[in-house]
Motif scaffolding. Structure first.
Motif, mmCIF file in Angstrom:
data_model
loop_
_atom_site.group_PDB
_atom_site.id
_atom_site.type_symbol
_atom_site.label_atom_id
_atom_site.label_comp_id
_atom_site.label_asym_id
_atom_site.label_seq_id
_atom_site.Cartn_x
_atom_site.Cartn_y
_atom_site.Cartn_z
ATOM 1 N N TRP A 57 0.831 -1.206 0.000
ATOM 2 C CA TRP A 57 0.000 0.000 0.000
ATOM 3 C C TRP A 57 0.864 1.254 0.000
ATOM 4 C CZ3 TRP A 57 -0.451 4.094 3.436
ATOM 5 C CH2 TRP A 57 -1.523 4.974 3.203
ATOM 6 N N GLN A 58 1.932 1.269 0.786
ATOM 7 C CA GLN A 58 2.793 2.444 0.876
ATOM 8 C C GLN A 58 3.449 2.766 -0.472
ATOM 9 O OE1 GLN A 58 5.565 2.516 4.165
ATOM 10 N NE2 GLN A 58 4.093 1.603 5.567
ATOM 11 N N THR A 59 3.938 1.742 -1.161
ATOM 12 C CA THR A 59 4.595 1.962 -2.461
ATOM 13 C C THR A 59 3.572 2.408 -3.502
ATOM 14 O OG1 THR A 59 6.199 0.245 -1.887
ATOM 15 C CG2 THR A 59 6.119 0.933 -4.190
ATOM 16 N N ALA A 60 2.385 1.815 -3.470
ATOM 17 C CA ALA A 60 1.315 2.229 -4.393
ATOM 18 C C ALA A 60 0.903 3.677 -4.114
ATOM 19 C CB ALA A 60 0.114 1.294 -4.251
ATOM 20 N N SER A 61 0.863 4.060 -2.838
ATOM 21 C CA SER A 61 0.499 5.440 -2.468
ATOM 22 C C SER A 61 1.551 6.434 -2.942
ATOM 23 C CB SER A 61 0.338 5.547 -0.946
ATOM 24 O OG SER A 61 -0.753 4.773 -0.510
ATOM 25 N N LEU A 62 2.823 6.042 -2.819
ATOM 26 C CA LEU A 62 3.900 6.907 -3.304
ATOM 27 C C LEU A 62 3.806 7.075 -4.816
ATOM 28 C CD1 LEU A 62 6.509 8.513 -3.012
ATOM 29 C CD2 LEU A 62 7.771 6.344 -2.935
ATOM 30 N N LEU A 63 3.567 5.984 -5.527
ATOM 31 C CA LEU A 63 3.406 6.049 -6.979
ATOM 32 C C LEU A 63 2.233 6.951 -7.345
ATOM 33 C CD1 LEU A 63 3.915 5.152 -9.897
ATOM 34 C CD2 LEU A 63 2.589 3.063 -9.409
ATOM 35 N N ARG A 64 1.142 6.812 -6.644
ATOM 36 C CA ARG A 64 -0.038 7.636 -6.915
ATOM 37 C C ARG A 64 0.264 9.116 -6.693
ATOM 38 N NH1 ARG A 64 -3.499 11.242 -3.825
ATOM 39 N NH2 ARG A 64 -5.322 11.487 -5.134
ATOM 40 N N ASP A 65 0.993 9.446 -5.637
ATOM 41 C CA ASP A 65 1.328 10.850 -5.359
ATOM 42 C C ASP A 65 2.285 11.410 -6.407
ATOM 43 O OD1 ASP A 65 -0.306 10.794 -3.198
ATOM 44 O OD2 ASP A 65 1.257 10.986 -1.676
ATOM 45 N N LEU A 66 3.208 10.593 -6.891
ATOM 46 C CA LEU A 66 4.118 11.042 -7.964
ATOM 47 C C LEU A 66 3.319 11.305 -9.241
ATOM 48 C CD1 LEU A 66 7.135 8.592 -7.411
ATOM 49 C CD2 LEU A 66 7.055 11.033 -6.857
ATOM 50 N N ILE A 67 2.322 10.477 -9.489
ATOM 51 C CA ILE A 67 1.442 10.687 -10.653
ATOM 52 C C ILE A 67 0.699 12.014 -10.506
ATOM 53 C CG2 ILE A 67 -0.685 9.895 -11.774
ATOM 54 C CD1 ILE A 67 0.293 7.011 -11.220
ATOM 55 N N GLN A 68 0.128 12.258 -9.310
ATOM 56 C CA GLN A 68 -0.613 13.495 -9.068
ATOM 57 C C GLN A 68 0.284 14.723 -9.260
ATOM 58 O OE1 GLN A 68 -3.935 12.260 -9.183
ATOM 59 N NE2 GLN A 68 -4.167 14.068 -7.896
ATOM 60 N N LEU A 69 1.520 14.615 -8.808
ATOM 61 C CA LEU A 69 2.466 15.724 -8.975
ATOM 62 C C LEU A 69 2.744 15.970 -10.454
ATOM 63 C CD1 LEU A 69 4.444 17.758 -7.613
ATOM 64 C CD2 LEU A 69 6.159 15.940 -7.657
ATOM 65 N N TYR A 70 2.947 14.897 -11.197
ATOM 66 C CA TYR A 70 3.294 15.033 -12.609
ATOM 67 C C TYR A 70 2.130 15.548 -13.452
ATOM 68 C CZ TYR A 70 4.990 14.085 -17.252
ATOM 69 O OH TYR A 70 5.363 14.245 -18.563
ATOM 70 N N LEU A 71 0.907 15.206 -13.073
ATOM 71 C CA LEU A 71 -0.263 15.609 -13.855
ATOM 72 C C LEU A 71 -0.382 17.124 -13.996
ATOM 73 C CD1 LEU A 71 -3.025 13.133 -12.568
ATOM 74 C CD2 LEU A 71 -1.897 13.120 -14.800
ATOM 75 N N LYS A 72 0.226 17.854 -13.076
ATOM 76 C CA LYS A 72 0.125 19.315 -13.097
ATOM 77 C C LYS A 72 0.814 19.935 -14.307
ATOM 78 C CE LYS A 72 -0.150 19.590 -8.054
ATOM 79 N NZ LYS A 72 -1.585 19.905 -8.035
#
Length: 231
Positions: A57-72
Motif C-alpha cells: 500500500w505504501q509503495t502504491a500510495s507513493l506512486l499515486r502521489d508522484l502521478i498526481q504531482l506530474y499531472l500538473k
C-alpha cells in the motif's frame, strides 16, 4: 388501543434482545457447527487501517502521489488522458484499502487482483505519455536521471523504518497532508514535477507490481498451509 401498542413494543423489544444474544455472523467462532470453507478464508486482521503498514500500500500510495504531482504539467488539452491516469492511480490504492476491509481472505485476494488491473492501466498510460512525447527520459538535461547520477539523489522505496506517507503527515494531516508536503518530508527536499521521468514511474510501477504479487502469493500459501494442517 394503547394496550395493544404496549404489547407490540414489548414483543419488538423481546425479539431484538433475543437476536442480539443468539444470532452471530456466518464467520463467527461461536457457531455451534463448523464450516471448513469459511474457516479457511476468515480474515485475521483486526485494524481497519492495518493496510497502511504494508509495503504494498505504501509503495502504491507513493506512486499515486508522484502521478498526481506530474499531472500538473501535462498540457490542459490532454484532459482526458490526465483524468484516466488520475482515476487509475486512485483506483489502484483505493482497491487495496477496500480489499483489506473485506471479511474473507478470498475477497481480499480478489481486490488485490483488481488493484493489479489498475496498475496495468497506469503502466499503459505512462508508456503512451512517453511515446507521445509528454514524459521525458533520463537523458534529458536537468532531469531526475542527471540528479540521480551526479548527486546520488533518488526516491527511496518505502519500508518499515522509512514509511510513506511519513510520520508528520500521518500525525497532522491538516498541516502536512498535501502531496507536496508528504513528498518534501519523505525526501528531505522539494521534488518538482519536471524532475520526474519515464524511468522513475516504471521503477515504482515494477516495485508495486512485485509487492502486489508477493502479497497474493503469501496469502495463498497461508491458506494452503492451514488446509494441510487439517488433513
Amino acid at each position: 388501543m394503547k394496550k395493544r401498542n404496549l404489547v407490540a413494543e414489548e414483543l419488538i423489544e423481546k425479539t431484538l434482545k433475543e437476536l442480539e444474544e443468539k444470532i452471530h455472523p456466518v464467520n463467527s467462532p461461536k457457531l455451534p457447527f463448523r464450516i471448513p470453507v469459511v474457516e479457511g478464508t476468515i480474515r485475521q486482521a483486526q485494524s481497519l487501517q492495518g493496510y497502511k503498514a504494508s509495503a504494498c500500500w505504501q509503495t502504491a500510495s507513493l506512486l499515486r502521489d508522484l502521478i498526481q504531482l506530474y499531472l500538473k504539467i501535462i498540457p490542459s488539452h490532454q484532459f482526458r488522458r490526465k483524468t484516466q491516469l488520475e482515476d487509475a492511480g486512485r483506483s489502484m490504492v483505493a482497491t487495496i484499502e477496500e480489499g483489506w476491509a473485506r471479511p474473507s481472505t478470498k475477497e481480499y485476494l480478489d481486490y488485490l487482483g483488481f488493484a493489479q488491473a489498475s496498475l496495468t492501466e497506469v503502466r499503459g498510460d505512462i508508456e503512451r505519455l512517453h511515446t507521445d512525447g509528454y514524459l521525458k527520459t533520463r537523458g534529458d538535461k536537468g532531469d531526475y536521471g542527471s540528479l540521480r547520477e551526479n548527486r546520488g539523489w533518488k526516491i527511496p522505496t518505502p519500508s518499515r523504518n522509512f514509511p510513506y506517507p511519513p510520520v508528520n503527515s500521518r500525525i497532522n494531516p491538516m498541516r502536512y497532508g498535501t502531496i507536496r508536503e508528504r513528498l518534501r518530508e519523505y525526501m528531505g527536499k522539494e521534488i518538482k514535477a519536471e524532475d520526474l521521468t519515464y524511468e522513475v514511474f516504471v521503477e515504482f510501477i515494477n516495485k508495486t507490481d512485485y509487492l502486489l504479487k508477493k502479497t497474493v502469493f503469501g496469502l495463498q500459501e497461508k491458506i494452503i498451509k492451514t488446509e494441510k494442517r487439517k488433513i
